[in-house]
Design a protein around this motif. Structure first.
Motif, PDB file in Angstrom:
ATOM      1  N   ALA A 279       0.797  -1.167   0.207  1.00 35.08           N
ATOM      2  CA  ALA A 279      -0.056  -0.061  -0.102  1.00 35.08           C
ATOM      3  C   ALA A 279       0.949   1.180  -0.024  1.00 35.08           C
ATOM      4  N   GLY A 280       0.376   2.257  -0.845  1.00 38.74           N
ATOM      5  CA  GLY A 280       1.192   3.491  -0.948  1.00 38.74           C
ATOM      6  C   GLY A 280       2.573   3.277  -1.780  1.00 38.74           C
ATOM      7  N   ALA A 281       3.042   2.364  -2.094  1.00 43.66           N
ATOM      8  CA  ALA A 281       4.051   2.064  -2.854  1.00 43.66           C
ATOM      9  C   ALA A 281       3.890   2.423  -4.287  1.00 43.66           C
ATOM     10  N   VAL A 282       5.104   3.250  -5.100  1.00 47.21           N
ATOM     11  CA  VAL A 282       4.761   3.887  -6.177  1.00 47.21           C
ATOM     12  C   VAL A 282       6.093   2.859  -7.012  1.00 47.21           C
ATOM     13  N   VAL A 292       9.354 -10.834  -5.377  1.00 48.21           N
ATOM     14  CA  VAL A 292      10.021  -9.909  -4.776  1.00 48.21           C
ATOM     15  C   VAL A 292       8.836  -8.749  -4.148  1.00 48.21           C
ATOM     16  N   GLU A 293       9.122  -8.053  -2.984  1.00 48.76           N
ATOM     17  CA  GLU A 293       7.936  -7.406  -2.183  1.00 48.76           C
ATOM     18  C   GLU A 293       8.758  -6.040  -2.260  1.00 48.76           C
ATOM     19  N   VAL A 294       7.759  -5.131  -2.734  1.00 44.34           N
ATOM     20  CA  VAL A 294       8.106  -3.717  -2.828  1.00 44.34           C
ATOM     21  C   VAL A 294       7.305  -3.184  -1.580  1.00 44.34           C
ATOM     22  N   LYS A 295       7.956  -2.886  -0.306  1.00 48.92           N
ATOM     23  CA  LYS A 295       7.032  -2.428   0.753  1.00 48.92           C
ATOM     24  C   LYS A 295       6.300  -1.360   0.845  1.00 48.92           C
ATOM     25  N   SER A 296       5.351  -1.134   1.646  1.00 50.34           N
ATOM     26  CA  SER A 296       4.717  -0.034   1.727  1.00 50.34           C
ATOM     27  C   SER A 296       5.330   1.314   1.614  1.00 50.34           C
ATOM     28  N   GLY A 297       4.721   2.151   0.921  1.00 49.68           N
ATOM     29  CA  GLY A 297       5.486   3.394   0.816  1.00 49.68           C
ATOM     30  C   GLY A 297       6.786   3.772   0.087  1.00 49.68           C
ATOM     31  N   ARG A 298       7.237   2.577  -0.332  1.00 51.44           N
ATOM     32  CA  ARG A 298       8.615   2.776  -0.994  1.00 51.44           C
ATOM     33  C   ARG A 298       8.293   3.315  -2.422  1.00 51.44           C
TER      34      ARG A 298
END
Length: 307
Positions: A279-282, A292-298
């Motif tokens: 959530a909130g990742a761009v 692979v995980e792109v963490k929240s806000g990244r």
């Protein structure tokens, strides 16, 4: 028709690090498939029915039972390479694949000499393992079989490395090594050779194939066919890898098994199966590898997220 193809997979992929710290370069994903699989699909579409691949770096990643890619066929093989290494057999889409592990790198010439027993009396299509192309391989096959040349190179008219001097279908110099010309065309990394080439490569040595090519050029037996149709990418570095994902558009950019938060922003990017975008990742103009995980806000822009 050419029934055998040899895929060059033994390189270290140093220009593509850190991606190649995780996978051998030919197994790096391109639109959710290993790069080498696109080459194998193109070869198979042109009539190839049997493959050989030389391996070196992270060799276990080629085998599914070790978390890799190729299915083992459960059968032994009597094939022995020129340096005494026994080939391991595998299967891809029902077609046999022989894996020739090079514990010591043999280079482009030594690697070909090492598969001599597998070559037998057949002509072989060679495809570099770090390129993607949609070149008409049938035209290369037809040109080779009609020419009587020992080797026929697939060439491009445009590119940054015009090292091949060719005229009327015959290559007469490479990088002016014979003192005749600097070059007029780009070598695609794809060619066909007849078994006579193997006579010009010493056994058990780390050696480039270029000296053998030059000898053939002197003898008038090194051919070249210009294939400007289709697209061609050398994916040897991160910039070209990202460019290929921007420009090719070969498959759904977002894999259906990717998990993307409705509060995330994903633009002009490729996201692999099992990848998670929080959530909130761009994510913009990037490639996110499978799992692979792109963490929240990244915020990820113009990157390859591989771990």
């Amino acid at each position: 028709m050419i029934r055998k193809a040899f895929l060059l997979g033994a390189g270290l992929g140093t220009r593509l690090r850190p991606l190649t710290d995780i996978l051998p370069k030919p197994l790096v994903p391109l639109f959710h498939r290993p790069l080498v699989e696109w080459a194998m699909k193109a070869c198979a579409a042109a009539g190839v029915e049997e493959f050989a691949i030389n391996t070196h770096h992270l060799p276990l990643m080629w085998r599914m039972e070790d978390g890799g890619w190729l299915m083992r066929d459960g059968k032994g093989t009597g094939l022995v390479g020129g340096n005494g290494l026994v080939a391991k057999s595998a299967v891809w889409e029902g077609m046999p694949v022989q894996l020739f592990q090079e514990d010591n790198l043999l280079e482009t010439g030594g690697g070909i000499k090492n598969i001599e027993a597998w070559v037998g009396e057949d002509d072989v299509l060679v495809h570099n393992g770090d390129i993607y192309s949609s070149l008409p391989l049938e035209k290369l096959m037809e040109a080779h079989q009609a020419s009587g040349n020992v080797v026929t190179l697939a060439l491009r008219s445009e590119g940054v490395a015009k090292h091949i001097a060719v005229e009327d279908g015959q290559v007469f110099d490479i990088r002016n090594m014979l003192g005749k010309a600097e070059g007029t065309h780009v070598f695609s990394g794809i060619y066909i050779f007849s078994p006579e080439l193997l006579e010009k490569i010493p056994a058990g040595e780390k050696v480039s194939v270029i000296p053998a090519f030059l000898e053939l050029a002197k003898e008038g037996k090194l051919g070249g066919v210009v294939l400007d149709e289709g697209v061609w990418f050398d994916l040897g570095d991160a910039e070209s890898y990202l460019a290929a994902h921007r420009e090719l558009g070969m498959a759904d950019a977002i894999h259906p098994d990717a998990i993307i938060s409705p509060e995330a922003v994903v633009e002009r990017s490729v996201v692999g199966p099992g990848a998670v975008i929080g959530a909130g990742a761009v994510v913009r103009d990037s490639v996110v590898w499978p799992g692979v995980e792109v963490k929240s806000g990244r915020v990820v822009e113009g990157e390859i997220v591989c771990k």
